[in-house]
Design a protein around this motif. Sequence first.
Motif, PDB file in Angstrom:
ATOM      1  N   ILE A 194     -16.991 -92.460  99.119  1.00  0.00           N
ATOM      2  CA  ILE A 194     -16.046 -93.455  98.575  1.00  0.00           C
ATOM      3  C   ILE A 194     -14.711 -93.363  99.300  1.00  0.00           C
ATOM      4  CG2 ILE A 194     -14.914 -94.314  96.499  1.00  0.00           C
ATOM      5  CD1 ILE A 194     -17.999 -94.562  96.550  1.00  0.00           C
ATOM      6  N   VAL A 195     -14.260 -92.134  99.579  1.00  0.00           N
ATOM      7  CA  VAL A 195     -13.003 -91.940 100.319  1.00  0.00           C
ATOM      8  C   VAL A 195     -13.108 -92.602 101.695  1.00  0.00           C
ATOM      9  CG1 VAL A 195     -11.482 -90.234 101.396  1.00  0.00           C
ATOM     10  CG2 VAL A 195     -12.410 -89.803  99.106  1.00  0.00           C
ATOM     11  N   LYS A 196     -14.224 -92.372 102.378  1.00  0.00           N
ATOM     12  CA  LYS A 196     -14.434 -92.982 103.709  1.00  0.00           C
ATOM     13  C   LYS A 196     -14.408 -94.505 103.627  1.00  0.00           C
ATOM     14  CE  LYS A 196     -17.243 -89.155 105.503  1.00  0.00           C
ATOM     15  NZ  LYS A 196     -18.615 -88.723 105.888  1.00  0.00           N
ATOM     16  N   LYS A 197     -15.038 -95.039 102.575  1.00  0.00           N
ATOM     17  CA  LYS A 197     -15.092 -96.496 102.424  1.00  0.00           C
ATOM     18  C   LYS A 197     -13.693 -97.071 102.191  1.00  0.00           C
ATOM     19  CE  LYS A 197     -17.253-100.413 102.164  1.00  0.00           C
ATOM     20  NZ  LYS A 197     -17.904-100.978 103.362  1.00  0.00           N
ATOM     21  N   ILE A 198     -12.866 -96.367 101.410  1.00  0.00           N
ATOM     22  CA  ILE A 198     -11.487 -96.816 101.156  1.00  0.00           C
ATOM     23  C   ILE A 198     -10.700 -96.879 102.461  1.00  0.00           C
ATOM     24  CG2 ILE A 198      -9.289 -96.125 100.095  1.00  0.00           C
ATOM     25  CD1 ILE A 198     -10.934 -95.087  97.705  1.00  0.00           C
ATOM     26  N   LEU A 215     -13.697-101.741  94.514  1.00  0.00           N
ATOM     27  CA  LEU A 215     -14.127-100.571  93.734  1.00  0.00           C
ATOM     28  C   LEU A 215     -14.654-100.993  92.362  1.00  0.00           C
ATOM     29  CD1 LEU A 215     -11.131 -98.230  94.631  1.00  0.00           C
ATOM     30  CD2 LEU A 215     -13.525 -97.770  95.210  1.00  0.00           C
ATOM     31  N   TYR A 216     -13.967-101.957  91.759  1.00  0.00           N
ATOM     32  CA  TYR A 216     -14.396-102.429  90.439  1.00  0.00           C
ATOM     33  C   TYR A 216     -15.713-103.194  90.539  1.00  0.00           C
ATOM     34  CZ  TYR A 216     -14.111-104.464  85.754  1.00  0.00           C
ATOM     35  OH  TYR A 216     -14.380-104.809  84.450  1.00  0.00           O
ATOM     36  N   GLY A 217     -15.844-104.010  91.586  1.00  0.00           N
ATOM     37  CA  GLY A 217     -17.071-104.775  91.782  1.00  0.00           C
ATOM     38  C   GLY A 217     -18.279-103.883  92.016  1.00  0.00           C
ATOM     39  N   GLU A 218     -18.052-102.742  92.662  1.00  0.00           N
ATOM     40  CA  GLU A 218     -19.139-101.786  92.914  1.00  0.00           C
ATOM     41  C   GLU A 218     -19.350-100.848  91.723  1.00  0.00           C
ATOM     42  OE1 GLU A 218     -21.140-101.626  95.686  1.00  0.00           O
ATOM     43  OE2 GLU A 218     -20.162-103.524  96.215  1.00  0.00           O
ATOM     44  N   GLU A 219     -18.570-101.054  90.661  1.00  0.00           N
ATOM     45  CA  GLU A 219     -18.652-100.257  89.418  1.00  0.00           C
ATOM     46  C   GLU A 219     -18.453 -98.763  89.680  1.00  0.00           C
ATOM     47  OE1 GLU A 219     -22.208-101.240  87.252  1.00  0.00           O
ATOM     48  OE2 GLU A 219     -21.361-103.143  86.586  1.00  0.00           O
ATOM     49  N   ILE A 220     -17.492 -98.451  90.540  1.00  0.00           N
ATOM     50  CA  ILE A 220     -17.175 -97.053  90.859  1.00  0.00           C
ATOM     51  C   ILE A 220     -16.141 -96.535  89.863  1.00  0.00           C
ATOM     52  CG2 ILE A 220     -16.200 -95.502  92.598  1.00  0.00           C
ATOM     53  CD1 ILE A 220     -17.283 -97.583  94.688  1.00  0.00           C
ATOM     54  N   LEU A 221     -16.459 -95.445  89.209  1.00  0.00           N
ATOM     55  CA  LEU A 221     -15.566 -94.893  88.191  1.00  0.00           C
ATOM     56  C   LEU A 221     -14.323 -94.285  88.829  1.00  0.00           C
ATOM     57  CD1 LEU A 221     -18.063 -93.068  85.779  1.00  0.00           C
ATOM     58  CD2 LEU A 221     -17.076 -95.348  85.539  1.00  0.00           C
ATOM     59  N   ARG A 222     -13.232 -94.325  88.099  1.00  0.00           N
ATOM     60  CA  ARG A 222     -11.980 -93.722  88.567  1.00  0.00           C
ATOM     61  C   ARG A 222     -12.153 -92.210  88.713  1.00  0.00           C
ATOM     62  NH1 ARG A 222      -7.333 -95.675  84.648  1.00  0.00           N
ATOM     63  NH2 ARG A 222      -8.674 -94.547  83.188  1.00  0.00           N
ATOM     64  N   PRO A 223     -11.316 -91.557  89.551  1.00  0.00           N
ATOM     65  CA  PRO A 223     -11.428 -90.101  89.756  1.00  0.00           C
ATOM     66  C   PRO A 223     -11.415 -89.293  88.464  1.00  0.00           C
ATOM     67  CG  PRO A 223     -10.006 -91.037  91.425  1.00  0.00           C
ATOM     68  CD  PRO A 223     -10.336 -92.154  90.480  1.00  0.00           C
ATOM     69  N   THR A 224     -10.566 -89.680  87.497  1.00  0.00           N
ATOM     70  CA  THR A 224     -10.508 -88.919  86.248  1.00  0.00           C
ATOM     71  C   THR A 224     -11.833 -89.008  85.498  1.00  0.00           C
ATOM     72  OG1 THR A 224      -9.490 -90.869  85.211  1.00  0.00           O
ATOM     73  CG2 THR A 224      -8.013 -89.100  85.911  1.00  0.00           C
ATOM     74  N   GLU A 225     -12.450 -90.199  85.503  1.00  0.00           N
ATOM     75  CA  GLU A 225     -13.738 -90.377  84.826  1.00  0.00           C
ATOM     76  C   GLU A 225     -14.854 -89.655  85.583  1.00  0.00           C
ATOM     77  OE1 GLU A 225     -14.491 -91.987  81.760  1.00  0.00           O
ATOM     78  OE2 GLU A 225     -12.346 -91.558  81.732  1.00  0.00           O
ATOM     79  N   TYR A 226     -14.746 -89.615  86.906  1.00  0.00           N
ATOM     80  CA  TYR A 226     -15.749 -88.906  87.702  1.00  0.00           C
ATOM     81  C   TYR A 226     -15.712 -87.406  87.399  1.00  0.00           C
ATOM     82  CZ  TYR A 226     -18.064 -86.757  91.706  1.00  0.00           C
ATOM     83  OH  TYR A 226     -18.881 -85.987  92.501  1.00  0.00           O
ATOM     84  N   GLY A 230     -19.068 -86.775  85.952  1.00  0.00           N
ATOM     85  CA  GLY A 230     -19.902 -86.431  87.104  1.00  0.00           C
ATOM     86  C   GLY A 230     -20.627 -87.633  87.683  1.00  0.00           C
ATOM     87  N   HIS A 231     -20.282 -88.835  87.212  1.00  0.00           N
ATOM     88  CA  HIS A 231     -20.918 -90.074  87.687  1.00  0.00           C
ATOM     89  C   HIS A 231     -20.008 -90.802  88.673  1.00  0.00           C
ATOM     90  CE1 HIS A 231     -22.944 -90.094  83.445  1.00  0.00           C
ATOM     91  NE2 HIS A 231     -23.510 -89.217  84.256  1.00  0.00           N
ATOM     92  N   ILE A 232     -20.515 -91.093  89.839  1.00  0.00           N
ATOM     93  CA  ILE A 232     -19.748 -91.889  90.798  1.00  0.00           C
ATOM     94  C   ILE A 232     -19.680 -93.343  90.329  1.00  0.00           C
ATOM     95  CG2 ILE A 232     -19.845 -92.947  93.105  1.00  0.00           C
ATOM     96  CD1 ILE A 232     -18.609 -90.291  93.247  1.00  0.00           C
ATOM     97  N   CYS A 233     -20.827 -93.897  89.985  1.00  0.00           N
ATOM     98  CA  CYS A 233     -20.895 -95.269  89.492  1.00  0.00           C
ATOM     99  C   CYS A 233     -21.158 -95.281  87.988  1.00  0.00           C
ATOM    100  CB  CYS A 233     -21.988 -96.045  90.217  1.00  0.00           C
ATOM    101  SG  CYS A 233     -21.693 -96.219  91.989  1.00  0.00           S
ATOM    102  N   LEU A 240     -16.013 -98.673  82.295  1.00  0.00           N
ATOM    103  CA  LEU A 240     -15.511 -99.004  83.632  1.00  0.00           C
ATOM    104  C   LEU A 240     -14.094 -99.553  83.534  1.00  0.00           C
ATOM    105  CD1 LEU A 240     -16.177 -99.281  86.677  1.00  0.00           C
ATOM    106  CD2 LEU A 240     -16.928-101.623  86.183  1.00  0.00           C
ATOM    107  N   GLN A 241     -13.161 -98.891  84.242  1.00  0.00           N
ATOM    108  CA  GLN A 241     -11.775 -99.352  84.307  1.00  0.00           C
ATOM    109  C   GLN A 241     -11.366 -99.491  85.767  1.00  0.00           C
ATOM    110  OE1 GLN A 241     -10.146 -96.087  81.805  1.00  0.00           O
ATOM    111  NE2 GLN A 241      -9.273 -97.719  80.551  1.00  0.00           N
ATOM    112  N   GLU A 242     -10.442-100.401  86.025  1.00  0.00           N
ATOM    113  CA  GLU A 242     -10.010-100.585  87.411  1.00  0.00           C
ATOM    114  C   GLU A 242      -9.189 -99.393  87.888  1.00  0.00           C
ATOM    115  OE1 GLU A 242      -6.056-102.827  88.168  1.00  0.00           O
ATOM    116  OE2 GLU A 242      -7.226-104.128  86.845  1.00  0.00           O
ATOM    117  N   TRP A 243      -9.291 -99.103  89.160  1.00  0.00           N
ATOM    118  CA  TRP A 243      -8.485 -98.046  89.770  1.00  0.00           C
ATOM    119  C   TRP A 243      -7.035 -98.535  89.852  1.00  0.00           C
ATOM    120  CZ3 TRP A 243     -10.334 -94.126  93.776  1.00  0.00           C
ATOM    121  CH2 TRP A 243     -11.651 -93.755  93.547  1.00  0.00           C
ATOM    122  N   SER A 244      -6.102 -97.617  89.780  1.00  0.00           N
ATOM    123  CA  SER A 244      -4.705 -98.002  89.988  1.00  0.00           C
ATOM    124  C   SER A 244      -4.427 -98.057  91.490  1.00  0.00           C
ATOM    125  CB  SER A 244      -3.756 -97.004  89.324  1.00  0.00           C
ATOM    126  OG  SER A 244      -3.713 -95.788  90.049  1.00  0.00           O
TER     127      SER A 244
END
Length: 529
Positions: A194-198, A215-226, A230-233, A240-244
């Motif tokens: 995910i870091v590489k993709k950003i 990130l929201y469209g790909e349903e990727i969880l924020r770092p705190t939620e990860y 332990g779930h990336i998506c 699911l919340q948008e990243w800041s």
Amino acid sequence: MAQTFKNKVYSACIYARLSVSGDDRKNESIDTQIEIAKKYLEQQADMVLYDCYTDLGKTGTDFKREGFERMMRDIRMHKVDCVIVKDLSRFGRNHIETGNYIEKIFPFLGVRFVAVTDNFDSMYISGENEHMGMNLKNLVNEMYAKDIAVKVKAGKMAKWEQGSYTGGITPYGYSSELINGRKRLIIDEKASDIVKKIYNLFLLGKNMKEIVVWLYGEEILRPTEYRRTGHICRQKDDVLQEWSRGTVRQILTNTVYTGCLVKGGINGKECCIKRHTHEEIISENEFMRVAERFEQTAAYRRKEDSSGNVPKSKDIFEDIIFCGDCGSKMRRISCVKELSSGNRITSYGYLCPNAGRIDKSRCVKKYLSLKTLTSILKTSLYQEMALSDMRLQDIVEKNKCEVEKVKENLKVRFKCLETKIKAIRINESEQYKDYRMGIIDIENFKNKKKENQEKVHTMQKMQTEISEKLILADEEAVKLNEFICDLFQCGNRLELTEGVVKAFVHRIEVYQDKRIKIIFAFQKRREDE
């Protein structure tokens, strides 16, 4: 001479502090300190616990601590006349200030001081030797605190030199592992992708908002939620919340992803870089290209935006204006315009910060200019007074009478509580006499003592709240009458200042249908009554 207070029942408090030093794991926890003090207090028939005061993560080398200052306020209000600590070092490590409190300030205020494990009780001090022993212990505590601070900094620096990660939370994209006593960063395969993709998206020309949308469209969880799940998506039960945008920017500007550890570089300190301490996720070349794009964007904004030369005015509606639909504080935005004369002026307005969100917290878009808001508020204030069909003097007198009624009611409530507390204190003294004479046993006495203590504690808190309301009532009355006079003289031409707004406006709510609700402070006060 020893201090003697026979047949006195003390209103005691417990003070506990946990240091910010690196030896915190060796120190007693706040709960342990309180437990030790409570066990001591249970054995003292002449003490009643009033409250516990704590300072977590506060150094003992100075006394500017929130819990300590709250305790001193209660001492000066004669709510507490005995302070119990686990040991002298928990009270403070500055030997001069600690000695000043124990030898001068507390005796002057009639306060008894007890350090349990040091077997120190100011009620039984006699002679210079005991004073000297206490001062020597305080001096040792202060020297220990300074020594520990130096060792902690040196220890962290040594670990950093060895390639150990000394930061706080492990950066997104890495996991951490303790190897030979050193905290090493290990690539987290899932998160590092995910870091590489950003980075790739940013280098392809995407801005922060577009990356957040991806990130929201790909349903990727924020770092705190990860870190929590332990779930990336998003999985079935995940929210699911948008990243800041700040989180995305932080990832794009953190040199840790190039395999480096950076120390310093803040407040004029020299920046130190330790290379190749862990495996890189982003190459130095990619990182530098990202940095160049940030610099280009900043330069473009400096060129296009002339607001840097126009001083920003104070936001007089800060912490007062809210979105009526979602309840969030509205954000002030500014726009700089250059007039034909060459002068630049700044115009302000308010937006709901959630209007731009893309998740379930999204709110309806709304905007209110500062000019419109000011005009509406002045008109509303003027109408509030003008439509009351009363003369200026009548309004001022009515306001004074209402305030006096409120104060009178508060004073009656305060006196009633005072009478109840005195009755409980007298009852406590009688119970203590019964215990000393063998009429009631220790268990019965302790139960009654605890029950009384809880009642007194509740009533004293109510008294504090009443005292604060009495002070505020006078202040609000004076400010309100001054403003009312100005309002009658100037009408809605009266200039609004921060003081006026903060004194007379409790809350402003802006709704999507352009409806504005204004709750005046004097209206709120009457509702509370």
